[in-house]
Design an enzyme around this catalytic site. Sequence first.
Site, PDB file in Angstrom:
ATOM      1  N   GLY B  89      40.209  34.628  40.495  1.00 23.42           N
ATOM      2  CA  GLY B  89      40.613  33.514  41.558  1.00 23.42           C
ATOM      3  C   GLY B  89      42.219  33.699  41.522  1.00 23.42           C
ATOM      4  CB  SER B 122      39.859  39.251  39.251  1.00 20.00           C
ATOM      5  OG  SER B 122      40.521  39.124  40.370  1.00 20.00           O
ATOM      6  CB  ALA B 123      42.818  35.699  37.536  1.00 16.49           C
ATOM      7  CG  HIS B 159      41.056  42.877  43.060  1.00 16.22           C
ATOM      8  ND1 HIS B 159      39.770  42.728  43.663  1.00 16.22           N
ATOM      9  CD2 HIS B 159      41.303  41.874  42.089  1.00 16.22           C
ATOM     10  CE1 HIS B 159      39.457  41.454  43.135  1.00 16.22           C
ATOM     11  NE2 HIS B 159      40.320  41.068  42.345  1.00 16.22           N
ATOM     12  CD  GLU B 194      37.618  45.579  45.256  1.00 17.07           C
ATOM     13  OE1 GLU B 194      37.016  45.810  46.095  1.00 17.07           O
ATOM     14  OE2 GLU B 194      38.455  44.359  45.153  1.00 17.07           O
TER      15      GLU B 194
END
Lengths: 236, 236
Positions: B89, B122-123, B159, B194
């Site tokens: 997020g 991700s985060a 990403h 990804e």
Amino acid sequence: MRLLLISNSTMAGEEYLDYPKNNIKDFLGDKPVKALFIPYAGVTVSFDEYEAKVKAKFNEVGHDIVSIHHFEDPVKAVEEAEAIVVGGGSTWNMLHLVHKNNLTEAIRKRVISENVPYIGWSAGSNLACPTIKTTNDMPIIDPLGFDALNLIPFQINPHYLDKNPDGHGGETREDRINEFMVVNTDMYVAGLREGSMFLVENGKINLIGKLNCRIFKNNVQAYELSPKDDFNFLLK
Amino acid sequence: MRLLLISNSTMAGEEYLDYPKNNIKDFLGDKPVKALFIPYAGVTVSFDEYEAKVKAKFNEVGHDIVSIHHFEDPVKAVEEAEAIVVGGGSTWNMLHLVHKNNLTEAIRKRVISENVPYIGWSAGSNLACPTIKTTNDMPIIDPLGFDALNLIPFQINPHYLDKNPDGHGGETREDRINEFMVVNTDMYVAGLREGSMFLVENGKINLIGKLNCRIFKNNVQAYELSPKDDFNFLLK
């Protein structure tokens, strides 16, 4: 106050700073101006090289620049500037050096109280906002505080783009701005597409360019405004 | 120390957290684990909704989660966790809340000294790095310091993607990482595409996925390594 806040320096396939050069010419006027250039967003380019690129384009339209890195006292350079020009690159490196050199209040005083023209593109447009919290850049260095010049009371997202590259599953720009608005509920964000710019003068703001601008506010459906529309609500 | 650091939750067109679910299953093992989930990167989703989405996918592979927002004392929740899972997020909102709730040292102690498994995407993968200075996210909130968990001694750019969308004139991801390296000269950056993830266990690191990883270091030409290559230099 007179501001020319440009989304991006360069359109894909064109020369550096080519598309906005006539807007810069008109904004600075008929009398040749030697503006103070702030190259702090340049990281992979030397300040000398960056100055030379920008100087060449300003010279094409009858104006000139000198970079702040040649001055021993950068605050004094701002105090004596005919116009202030802030280029793109890394918003983070730019704000780090603006803060480190104590330029915020000096620039605000010149631009707000003394009507010194301000031109920014990309990072330089973000610098005119209340904070840099709508930059797209990678946070390569601590900016020593997120507050920017606060020349305008809304946030610009420069290089605004609508879609991810094909096959990319990450958040879109609109997703990211939606996150910003949840945490910053009172702030307008203007998604300024490439090739677009805001002109602020005589207390009014206009969008210049061929494309629409996308407007975001918390709890409001994002919407499009064209260069013919009234943007003055953004200054309230 | 055992880490599973995933580039992204979701491949374009697929279900949320679908592609890495079997890696998560294998990583957590045959015995059902109820992991502590840290949903702090969720901004436009409520923590309850975020927990439900992640829980559903963990349940599919025989494991479970409970979100940290149900605990009165988040530090104690970390101290008692069987495993720690940090979702994606906004990296900025995530780190802001990690710092605000004083979780850094608690998580480091569990993961480094007590071998509690850590999963991030991700985060959540950026959180395992020394800092969040290679995030792609918009800096919507002051993170209360750029330092992250420092579980690994290099930076991940999750990403990772090679190109800008057509017609976009801004800096590419590689341009941005090049800027990072000028300012952070000693640090490796791994561009994790990804569908890729790093598995760290028994003092070794492996790349899992179909795509190569792009390695960046200051004054070194960026290069590609495949999942068959040795990545252990990154841990030195």
